[in-house]
Write a protein that holds these residues in place. Structure first.
Motif, PDB file in Angstrom:
ATOM      1  N   TYR A 161      39.549  50.415  41.224  1.00  0.00           N
ATOM      2  CA  TYR A 161      38.642  49.266  41.154  1.00  0.00           C
ATOM      3  C   TYR A 161      38.967  48.199  42.195  1.00  0.00           C
ATOM      4  O   TYR A 161      38.079  47.735  42.919  1.00  0.00           O
ATOM      5  N   ARG A 165      36.556  49.991  44.779  1.00  0.00           N
ATOM      6  CA  ARG A 165      35.219  49.527  44.402  1.00  0.00           C
ATOM      7  C   ARG A 165      34.857  48.194  45.049  1.00  0.00           C
ATOM      8  O   ARG A 165      33.713  47.982  45.456  1.00  0.00           O
ATOM      9  N   ALA A 258      34.732  43.549  39.994  1.00  0.00           N
ATOM     10  CA  ALA A 258      34.787  45.002  40.190  1.00  0.00           C
ATOM     11  C   ALA A 258      34.567  45.773  38.908  1.00  0.00           C
ATOM     12  O   ALA A 258      34.030  46.894  38.926  1.00  0.00           O
ATOM     13  N   THR A 259      34.967  45.216  37.773  1.00  0.00           N
ATOM     14  CA  THR A 259      34.930  45.956  36.515  1.00  0.00           C
ATOM     15  C   THR A 259      33.809  45.524  35.589  1.00  0.00           C
ATOM     16  O   THR A 259      33.721  46.027  34.466  1.00  0.00           O
TER      17      THR A 259
END
Length: 260
Positions: A161, A165, A258-259
């Protein structure tokens, strides 16, 4: 040669996914479906269960179509309960993962790991973190996270992540600097990582404890504490931080993007 990129073997990942999926379903039966989930404002327990059921189907669609799916089933069919939608979703994904060697090539969203093993790991952590959310919503006690899975979750949050990401999203920090991490468990010496951020760069890697100690900020905690901290399930102050607190706060904030 094994392509395992995490800290837990693939057999354990699949077994743990099945366990976490079952636990999440059991928690959902213990509380009102309308109880709010604090980790995801605006969601109820029923919303959470439907979301996880949708994500499980999303993974199956990726695997069977060989590419990112444009459409997949995200809600129960007419006459189907949310609980039934969730149960059939995780059972289908577990069967799909078990039917293929984890090192078999598969479509994923991480070029570093284009295998079925990627989805074993991703399915586990998606389910585990939401099991924690559900237990907190249902007030069933302090959620427990097995140490080996928490350590692997720290590794995934940082390398996948934060390190991957955010780059694909075109997002990076405003300050250059490094943050070291120590997940101090029963493993001799624990496990350590470094994450580097700044304008145009986000990357993270496993390292020796001595290397992590050279970072501008060093975050320390039990594997479960660091894992939940990285996923935003604990306050930014839940871990012990030495050095540049603004850099560790920047990393925490970037991971929220990101999450999400």
């Amino acid at each position: 040669m094994s392509r395992e990129l995490g800290t837990v073997d693939h057999g354990r990942l699949l077994e743990a996914f099945r366990i976490e999926a079952r636990l999440l379903g059991e928690v959902a039966h213990t509380a009102s479906p309308d109880v709010p989930v604090l980790a995801t404002p605006g969601w109820t327990l029923n919303d959470l269960l439907q979301h996880v059921g949708s994500i499980h189907r999303y993974a199956v669609a990726w695997l069977r179509r060989g590419r990112r799916p444009g459409r997949w089933r995200t809600a129960p069919a007419a006459g189907e309960s949310v609980a039934g939608f969730y149960e059939s979703g995780h059972e289908e994904l577990a069967a799909e993962l078990a039917a293929h060697d984890p090192e078999t090539r598969a479509a994923t969203w991480w070029p570093a790991d284009p295998t079925y093993g990627f989805w074993r790991r991703r399915a586990l952590h998606e389910t585990l973190i939401h099991r924690v959310d559900a237990e907190r919503a249902a007030a069933t006690g302090v959620p427990a996270v097995p140490e080996d899975l928490a350590t692997d979750g720290v590794d995934e949050a940082l390398t996948l992540y934060f390190g991957h990401r955010l780059t694909t999203m075109g997002i990076s920090g405003t300050r250059h600097g490094t943050v070291g991490f120590h997940a101090e468990g029963s493993h001799p010496g624990g496990h350590s990582w470094i994450a580097r951020a700044g304008p145009g760069e986000t990357e993270a890697w496993r390292c020796a404890p001595s290397e992590a100690d050279t970072a501008d900020a060093v975050v320390t905690g039990s594997p479960a504490t660091v894992y939940l901290w990285l996923w935003g399930r604990t306050p930014v102050t839940a871990t012990h931080t030495e050095g540049d607190h603004e850099l560790s706060a920047q990393l925490w904030a970037l991971l929220r993007l990101a999450t999400r």
